[in-house]
Design a protein around this motif. Structure first.
Motif, PDB file in Angstrom:
ATOM      1  N   SER A 251       0.832  -1.175   0.084  1.00  0.00           N
ATOM      2  CA  SER A 251      -0.024   0.030   0.086  1.00  0.00           C
ATOM      3  C   SER A 251       0.961   1.267   0.060  1.00  0.00           C
ATOM      4  CB  SER A 251      -0.763  -0.039   1.260  1.00  0.00           C
ATOM      5  OG  SER A 251      -1.649   1.035   1.281  1.00  0.00           O
ATOM      6  N   ASP A 264       5.507  -0.457   7.284  1.00  0.00           N
ATOM      7  CA  ASP A 264       4.547  -0.882   8.265  1.00  0.00           C
ATOM      8  C   ASP A 264       4.237  -2.267   7.860  1.00  0.00           C
ATOM      9  OD1 ASP A 264       3.418  -1.085  10.696  1.00  0.00           O
ATOM     10  OD2 ASP A 264       1.801   0.130  10.377  1.00  0.00           O
ATOM     11  N   VAL A 266       1.135  -4.715   8.286  1.00  0.00           N
ATOM     12  CA  VAL A 266      -0.362  -4.779   8.687  1.00  0.00           C
ATOM     13  C   VAL A 266      -0.959  -6.062   8.401  1.00  0.00           C
ATOM     14  CG1 VAL A 266      -2.501  -3.518   8.464  1.00  0.00           C
ATOM     15  CG2 VAL A 266      -0.429  -2.161   8.000  1.00  0.00           C
ATOM     16  N   VAL A 331      -4.604   7.882   6.000  1.00  0.00           N
ATOM     17  CA  VAL A 331      -4.141   6.305   6.719  1.00  0.00           C
ATOM     18  C   VAL A 331      -4.902   5.521   5.863  1.00  0.00           C
ATOM     19  CG1 VAL A 331      -4.087   4.665   8.625  1.00  0.00           C
ATOM     20  CG2 VAL A 331      -3.628   7.200   8.851  1.00  0.00           C
ATOM     21  N   GLY A 332      -6.298   5.683   5.444  1.00  0.00           N
ATOM     22  CA  GLY A 332      -7.013   4.775   4.597  1.00  0.00           C
ATOM     23  C   GLY A 332      -8.579   5.194   4.994  1.00  0.00           C
ATOM     24  N   TYR A 438      -8.497   3.908  14.139  1.00  0.00           N
ATOM     25  CA  TYR A 438      -7.381   3.685  13.523  1.00  0.00           C
ATOM     26  C   TYR A 438      -6.936   2.350  12.892  1.00  0.00           C
ATOM     27  CZ  TYR A 438      -2.366   3.691  13.063  1.00  0.00           C
ATOM     28  OH  TYR A 438      -0.957   3.421  12.793  1.00  0.00           O
ATOM     29  N   THR A 439      -7.349   1.427  13.539  1.00  0.00           N
ATOM     30  CA  THR A 439      -7.143   0.025  13.147  1.00  0.00           C
ATOM     31  C   THR A 439      -8.104  -0.338  11.974  1.00  0.00           C
ATOM     32  OG1 THR A 439      -8.733  -0.965  14.680  1.00  0.00           O
ATOM     33  CG2 THR A 439      -6.232  -0.776  15.341  1.00  0.00           C
ATOM     34  N   LYS A 442      -6.725   1.288   8.928  1.00  0.00           N
ATOM     35  CA  LYS A 442      -5.425   0.514   8.437  1.00  0.00           C
ATOM     36  C   LYS A 442      -5.792  -0.746   7.718  1.00  0.00           C
ATOM     37  CE  LYS A 442      -1.476   0.319  10.266  1.00  0.00           C
ATOM     38  NZ  LYS A 442      -0.411  -0.050  11.228  1.00  0.00           N
ATOM     39  N   GLU A 444      -6.558  -3.169   9.570  1.00  0.00           N
ATOM     40  CA  GLU A 444      -5.956  -3.905  10.712  1.00  0.00           C
ATOM     41  C   GLU A 444      -7.190  -4.732  11.499  1.00  0.00           C
ATOM     42  OE1 GLU A 444      -1.896  -4.345  13.292  1.00  0.00           O
ATOM     43  OE2 GLU A 444      -3.219  -2.588  13.323  1.00  0.00           O
ATOM     44  N   PHE A 453       2.904  -1.662   4.284  1.00  0.00           N
ATOM     45  CA  PHE A 453       2.600   0.015   3.909  1.00  0.00           C
ATOM     46  C   PHE A 453       4.021   0.832   3.870  1.00  0.00           C
ATOM     47  CE2 PHE A 453       2.463   4.210   5.770  1.00  0.00           C
ATOM     48  CZ  PHE A 453       1.434   4.791   5.232  1.00  0.00           C
TER      49      PHE A 453
END
Length: 456
Positions: A251, A264, A266, A331-332, A438-439, A442, A444, A453
């Protein structure tokens, strides 16, 4: 910087004067001269176009040496003519390509620029891993599809270089050689991975795995993907194949000149860590008090949840994404299906969505919710333009119907974050909701696929 003296950069080609840090790296360049002059050139901002061949008498002649090559440029949009005299390398290293900015705001050009940025990153990474070589601006530009070259910009090239650098900081020696296929998401061979994964996870392509570009081993066996009976089997296989250097999805987020890159991993662990190492204490909400188009709820870490309406649409669907303040990239996007489910589970609250808002039903609720938000946080923490709830109400009453209807929808997404979370368990619950957001941004999640990432 590519050689702007080459004939491939014709009369009218646009360049931008580098910022102070960039100019100061150029020996005997413009960095020292500009501080003493009043030529109207602003580092990092002034754009010019090449004038080939020289036409007319320049208003400003800037000497970087007593002799050397000459390059004429016209300041944009309607500024004077400049002549730069000095060594070729000094002149060309003082400028960045500016691109032409065509179609900057329309949706089709946004998609084309996204494609271009991904292809640039893929080109530089492929050349490094296949052939062990660093390629220059000119080479990469020539590799791009002709219809996309008009958007080619040095910022994209420099960002891709940073992405490859952070990749190599952790992945040196892996995925090397010419035994791999490089492609964008779902272009060809990755369809064999995504087709069953999306059917089993019931997610959109980016909500399962936002890998923009993929490296896939040639003649790889996809049976464990196409024949899997649940998403967990596919996710485990994806992790195994990454460790075996068979496949990886990456990503990409643009890294600006002033930013450092990071890598990162993920969803790499089957036992996915959900607690992010950020301070999610609430700091402020940036709500557009004149149009009600957007609200970004920020935390001390800089992470925020943006909720609003896409510029390319005129409907009432609220779009949510996670982003870091000043990062220049999100972030997404946040899965629109998951948000109402989570809010209902946490607070028993039904987010208003779908169809056209009915003011006779929704207006009273939305105004009540907005009043509670202002009462808890105060106007300064909600908007840069609104001074009080009464001020907001004045703006609302004068707004057209379409704007009022949108307000009813965006407040329904703001309310759980800014009021209901605090009602339940104060700042602790707000932080937990932001951690969940946040997760989610991402990808996640318990069903998300592994990806790498590369970004700011």
């Amino acid at each position: 910087m590519a050689n702007i003296f080459k004939s491939k950069y014709p009369n009218g080609h646009k360049v931008e004067l580098k910022d102070k840090a960039g100019l100061n790296k150029v020996k005997n360049g413009l960095g020292a001269l500009l501080g003493k002059s009043t030529t109207g050139l602003v580092p990092g901002k002034t754009q010019l176009e090449l004038v080939k061949p020289k036409k007319g008498k320049p208003k400003h002649t800037i000497y970087m040496s007593e002799s050397g090559l000459s390059m004429c440029m016209k300041k944009l949009p309607n500024g004077p003519l400049y002549e730069f005299i000095g060594p070729k390398s000094v002149i060309q290293n003082s400028f960045s390509h500016a691109g032409d900015g065509k179609g900057a705001s329309d949706k089709s050009s946004t998609n084309e620029k996204t494609e271009l940025k991904e292809l640039i990153s893929m080109c530089i990474l492929r050349e490094k891993l296949e052939n062990g070589r660093d390629v220059d601006y000119d080479y990469v530009e020539e590799c791009m599809p002709k219809q996309l070259r008009k958007y080619f910009h040095e910022d994209y090239f420099l960002s891709a270089q940073k992405q490859v650098k952070v990749w190599l900081s952790k992945e040196t020696g892996r995925f090397k050689g010419k035994g791999y296929v490089y492609e964008r998401q779902l272009d060809d061979v990755t369809k064999k991975i995504y087709k069953n994964a999306l059917a089993l996870s019931r997610l959109s392509k980016d909500n399962w795995n936002p890998g923009d570009i993929w490296i896939v081993k040639k003649n790889m066996n996809f049976d464990n993907y196409t024949e899997a009976s649940n998403i967990q089997q596919i996710n485990k296989q994806l992790i195994k194949d990454y460790k075996d250097e068979n496949v990886v999805g990456i990503s990409l987020k643009q890294i600006l000149k002033t930013q450092k890159g990071r890598i990162d991993y993920v969803n790499l662990s089957a036992n996915k860590v959900k607690e992010a190492k950020f301070d999610f204490t609430f700091t402020q909400c940036d709500f557009t008090g004149d149009t009600f188009k957007n609200a970004i709820i920020y935390t001390k870490s800089g992470f925020g949840v943006r909720m609003g309406f896409k510029a390319s649409t005129d409907n009432y669907g609220v779009y949510l994404e996670g982003r870091f303040k000043g990062a220049g990239s999100q972030v997404g996007g946040m899965d629109a299906k998951q948000i109402p489910i989570e809010i209902k589970k946490r607070y028993g609250y039904d987010i208003r969505k779908g169809g056209t808002p009915n003011l006779s039903v929704e207006e009273k609720l939305a105004l009540k919710e907005m009043k509670e938000i202002f009462k808890r946080h105060g106007a300064k923490q909600i908007s840069n333009t609104l001074t009080s709830y009464d001020n907001f109400l004045e703006v609302y009453k004068k707004a057209p119907l379409f704007q009022k209807q949108r307000l009813c929808r965006i407040v329904s997404f703001m309310y759980p974050f800014l009021e209901l979370s605090y009602n339940k368990d104060g700042e602790k619950e707000f932080k937990d909701l932001m951690n969940w957001s946040y997760t989610l941004a991402k990808k996640e999640t318990s069903v998300g696929g592994f990806y790498v990432f590369l970004g700011p």
